[in-house]
Design an enzyme around this catalytic site. Structure first.
Site, PDB file in Angstrom:
ATOM      1  N   LYS A 145       5.298 -12.111   0.162  1.00  0.00           N
ATOM      2  CA  LYS A 145       5.247 -10.845   0.917  1.00  0.00           C
ATOM      3  C   LYS A 145       6.680 -10.319   1.039  1.00  0.00           C
ATOM      4  CE  LYS A 145       2.504  -8.802   4.675  1.00  0.00           C
ATOM      5  NZ  LYS A 145       1.866  -7.769   3.881  1.00  0.00           N
ATOM      6  N   GLU A 177      -5.708  -6.023  -6.786  1.00  0.00           N
ATOM      7  CA  GLU A 177      -5.720  -5.720  -5.348  1.00  0.00           C
ATOM      8  C   GLU A 177      -5.386  -4.255  -5.167  1.00  0.00           C
ATOM      9  OE1 GLU A 177      -2.764  -7.859  -3.013  1.00  0.00           O
ATOM     10  OE2 GLU A 177      -1.219  -7.588  -4.537  1.00  0.00           O
TER      11      GLU A 177
HETATM   12  N1  PDD Z   1      -0.154  -5.268   3.787  1.00  0.00           N
HETATM   13  N2  PDD Z   1      -2.129  -7.035  -0.555  1.00  0.00           N
HETATM   14  C1  PDD Z   1      -1.025  -6.321  -0.307  1.00  0.00           C
HETATM   15  C2  PDD Z   1      -0.181  -5.889  -1.444  1.00  0.00           C
HETATM   16  C3  PDD Z   1      -0.684  -5.987   1.028  1.00  0.00           C
HETATM   17  O1  PDD Z   1       0.432  -5.288   1.271  1.00  0.00           O
HETATM   18  C4  PDD Z   1      -1.535  -6.389   2.092  1.00  0.00           C
HETATM   19  C5  PDD Z   1      -1.248  -6.073   3.526  1.00  0.00           C
HETATM   20  C6  PDD Z   1      -2.687  -7.141   1.781  1.00  0.00           C
HETATM   21  C7  PDD Z   1      -3.648  -7.636   2.843  1.00  0.00           C
HETATM   22  O2  PDD Z   1      -3.125  -8.754   3.533  1.00  0.00           O
HETATM   23  P1  PDD Z   1      -3.528  -9.042   5.053  1.00  0.00           P
HETATM   24  O3  PDD Z   1      -5.011  -9.063   5.098  1.00  0.00           O
HETATM   25  O4  PDD Z   1      -2.932 -10.360   5.344  1.00  0.00           O
HETATM   26  O5  PDD Z   1      -2.947  -7.918   5.897  1.00  0.00           O
HETATM   27  C8  PDD Z   1      -2.949  -7.447   0.448  1.00  0.00           C
HETATM   28  C9  PDD Z   1       0.329  -5.032   5.111  1.00  0.00           C
HETATM   29  C10 PDD Z   1      -0.700  -4.687   6.125  1.00  0.00           C
HETATM   30  C11 PDD Z   1       1.497  -4.056   5.047  1.00  0.00           C
HETATM   31  O6  PDD Z   1       2.241  -4.158   4.092  1.00  0.00           O
HETATM   32  O7  PDD Z   1       1.669  -3.236   5.958  1.00  0.00           O
END
Ligand code: PDD
Length: 280
Positions: A145, A177
């Site tokens: 992330k 995704e």
């Molecule tokens: N983003 N894939 C990507 C590329 C993401 O940026 C996110 C979430 C997810 C979903 O992950 P989760 O369910 O753990 O939030 C998948 C966050 C919310 C953001 O960048 O603000």
């Protein structure tokens, strides 16, 4: 600008006083990672899973976690307001070096920043959203992330400029995704989401949904979704911590199923909302 209290390197300060050096590696190189953790009525949702993913992201960029799990909880809790549904944004960068140099600097402290914002109910939750498909232009470590989000923001922006709320990213003929979400599709009656790999972020919302499907005997599988298969899906959803489970009712200007949120979404969304309440 709302002048809320934020956390920066050991201090709780007003947002407009929170400043980092221009030599911060996050600013110069995007050299850092982040987390987004929802909080319902003051209870952080699956916080241990988020902190584990933070640990994994830090390991992925070879940065030592500056805090223990207990310390993270101590840092984040004062930012929450139990009157609201909120989300914590937290970011760790490699810190402030004395000069700009690609190689890792030695012996510097990481920069740690956290702030809390209210979750504004996403307009598409009940009616669904439109999405476009785009070729995934990102790097090879999408499981980390990373704050380096140029690929993601360019894809999201392209979606917005096409009157859509999300872009579905296609890599080598497979939908991996969304620009800021995971993807699910109901294909031949089976709820399907791509398996974890370095092509996707291992979403916490994704894991919760799979758990709910398992416990409630909803047929599901973790498998590749070809672009051809998703075009024939009866339902498509995108999922994330801030938007939860959003039905996609139009993909590339074509209706998904009947162009309305489908029955499997109704079931899972109900289970998800009930589960959230059960944790309070
Ligand atoms: N983003 N894939 C990507 C590329 C993401 O940026 C996110 C979430 C997810 C979903 O992950 P989760 O369910 O753990 O939030 C998948 C966050 C919310 C953001 O960048 O603000």
């Amino acid at each position: 600008m709302e002048n809320k209290t934020v956390y920066l390197n050991g201090h709780y300060i007003p947002l407009n006083e929170a400043k980092v050096s221009v030599l911060d590696r996050g600013f110069l190189f995007g050299d850092g990672v982040y987390e987004v953790i929802p909080s319902y009525s003051g209870h952080l949702f699956h916080v241990q899973d988020h902190l584990q993913r933070l640990e994994n992201s830090l390991t992925g960029i070879r940065l030592t976690n500056p805090h223990s799990r207990e310390q993270w909880l101590t840092i984040l809790t004062p930012l929450l307001d139990s009157q609201f549904d909120q989300y914590i944004y937290l970011q760790v960068t490699r810190g402030v070096a004395t000069k700009r140099d690609h190689a890792f600097p030695e012996n510097i402290a990481a920069t740690v920043f956290a702030m809390c914002s209210n979750i504004v109910a996403f307009a598409g939750l009940n009616d669904g959203i439109k999405a476009i498909s785009v070729d995934d232009s990102r790097w090879q470590f999408c499981n980390i992330k990373a704050i380096t989000l140029l690929g993601n923001i360019l894809h999201r922006q392209e979606a917005i400029e096409n009157g859509c709320a999300e872009a579905l990213l296609v890599k080598d003929g497979y939908v991996v995704e969304g620009a800021a979400s995971n993807v699910f599709a109901v294909i031949d009656g089976i709820l399907t989401t791509p398996a974890k790999s370095n092509s996707i972020l291992p979403g916490i919302t994704r894991d919760v949904i799979l758990d709910l499907a398992r416990k409630n005997n909803i047929p599901y599988k973790e498998d590749n979704i070809s672009f051809t298969a998703i075009q024939a899906a009866s339902e498509i959803w995108v999922t994330s911590s801030t938007r939860e489970i959003i039905p996609v009712v139009e993909l590339d200007s074509k209706l998904v199923g009947h162009g309305k949120p489908g029955p499997v979404w109704q079931t899972i969304n109900h289970l998800f909302q009930t589960y959230k309440k059960s944790l309070l």
